[in-house]
Design a protein around this motif. Sequence first.
Motif, PDB file in Angstrom:
ATOM      1  N   HIS A   2       0.647  -1.131  -0.017  1.00  0.00           N
ATOM      2  CA  HIS A   2      -0.341   0.208   0.217  1.00  0.00           C
ATOM      3  C   HIS A   2       0.533   0.925  -0.292  1.00  0.00           C
ATOM      4  N   PHE A   3       2.316   1.275  -0.292  1.00  0.00           N
ATOM      5  CA  PHE A   3       3.278   2.423  -0.167  1.00  0.00           C
ATOM      6  C   PHE A   3       2.853   2.772  -1.621  1.00  0.00           C
ATOM      7  N   VAL A   4       2.653   3.898  -2.668  1.00  0.00           N
ATOM      8  CA  VAL A   4       2.340   3.186  -3.699  1.00  0.00           C
ATOM      9  C   VAL A   4       2.309   4.925  -4.023  1.00  0.00           C
ATOM     10  N   CYS A   5       2.435   5.267  -4.800  1.00  0.00           N
ATOM     11  CA  CYS A   5       2.398   6.573  -6.112  1.00  0.00           C
ATOM     12  C   CYS A   5       0.926   6.667  -5.961  1.00  0.00           C
ATOM     13  N   ALA A   6       0.639   8.480  -5.466  1.00  0.00           N
ATOM     14  CA  ALA A   6      -0.518   8.620  -5.273  1.00  0.00           C
ATOM     15  C   ALA A   6      -1.386   8.894  -6.608  1.00  0.00           C
ATOM     16  N   PHE A   7      -0.278   9.126  -7.832  1.00  0.00           N
ATOM     17  CA  PHE A   7      -1.021   8.809  -9.034  1.00  0.00           C
ATOM     18  C   PHE A   7      -0.701   8.380  -9.776  1.00  0.00           C
ATOM     19  N   CYS A   8       0.166   7.830 -10.366  1.00  0.00           N
ATOM     20  CA  CYS A   8       0.144   6.399 -11.033  1.00  0.00           C
ATOM     21  C   CYS A   8       0.341   5.002 -10.072  1.00  0.00           C
ATOM     22  N   THR A  25       2.316   2.972  -8.448  1.00  0.00           N
ATOM     23  CA  THR A  25       2.970   2.547  -8.362  1.00  0.00           C
ATOM     24  C   THR A  25       3.795   1.950  -6.920  1.00  0.00           C
ATOM     25  N   GLN A  26       3.612   0.646  -7.116  1.00  0.00           N
ATOM     26  CA  GLN A  26       4.285   0.332  -5.656  1.00  0.00           C
ATOM     27  C   GLN A  26       5.433   0.578  -5.226  1.00  0.00           C
ATOM     28  N   LEU A  27       5.554   1.234  -4.224  1.00  0.00           N
ATOM     29  CA  LEU A  27       7.180   2.218  -4.264  1.00  0.00           C
ATOM     30  C   LEU A  27       8.341   1.460  -3.391  1.00  0.00           C
TER      31      LEU A  27
END
Length: 327
Positions: free
Chosen positions: A293-299, A301-303
């Motif tokens: 759930h730690f992802v880019c708020a726009f795309c 994508t998992q960080l």
Amino acid sequence: MEELDALLEELERSTLEDTGEYSSPTPLPKDQISRKESAETSDISSVQDTSPFQVQLVYTTNIKEPHAYSDIQEPKESLPHSKTSAAAQLDELMAHLCEMQAKVIHALGQAWHPEHFICSHCKEEIGSSPFFERSGLAYCPKDYHHLFSPRCAYCAAPILDRVLTAMNQTWHPEHFFCSHCGEVFGAEGFHEKDKKPYCRKDFLAMFSPKCGGCNRPVLENYLSAMDTVWHPECFVCGDCFTSFSTGSFFELDGRPFCELHYHQRRGTLCHGCGQPIAGRCISAMGYKFHPEHFVCAFCLTQLSKGIFKEQNGKTYCPPCFNKLFQV
């Protein structure tokens, strides 16, 4: 008996002397005896005279009395005879005999002089007073109770009337009361703790286990958790107050919590999905995230590599951040 017979004889003689019926015979002089004998001889000779006597008739009609009836004399009241010395002595003797007969005590199957019927302990005269018997001996009430009566466990005094037996001891009924509040026990009885009696209310308040939720005594059904006991209705989440239907809970600071509120208090809720983090987590910007759930708020994508850019409390991957916010 000889003394009594002599008194009776003297009493009879004294009585006859008082009434004038008794006189001792007195011998006559010789000259009187001769004259008496001659008189008797002359009387005999006169009796031998056979000449007839003249008879004179008297008629009552010639009686010059005012009436032919005589007056009846009123009876004179005679004074009682004074007692003689013998009669007084007899009365005194009879009174003494009656007194001696009356002063006899019959007790313990025997007869006693009043002064000899005494308490076997204090040696005081019992007389006609009440007494107690033990092993064939007589005791005054005070000594009997002191020596043989049961004693009260509270005041240590002899119990004279009703006795109450409890806790292998004897008590005055008014001295058997709660050791805490002092109330005499009623129909509900008592509870014992450390050899002391307590009423139900104080016993439960002082010695019954306390509920971990409400701190009241636990009397019947209970739950055991976290080293204490609970009323079933009190064992709930410390935040949302819901019961633990699955039987599992989380402990924090001595209180039970559901999983959600436990992680919330611990700060282990995922900032992305709001659910508890049970395994691996990522910490960023003061929050914790599930790795997925730690992802880019726009795309979205998992960080995964942990490289991100922050803008207004949101995470962005570097490409999206440069596109959105690069001037």
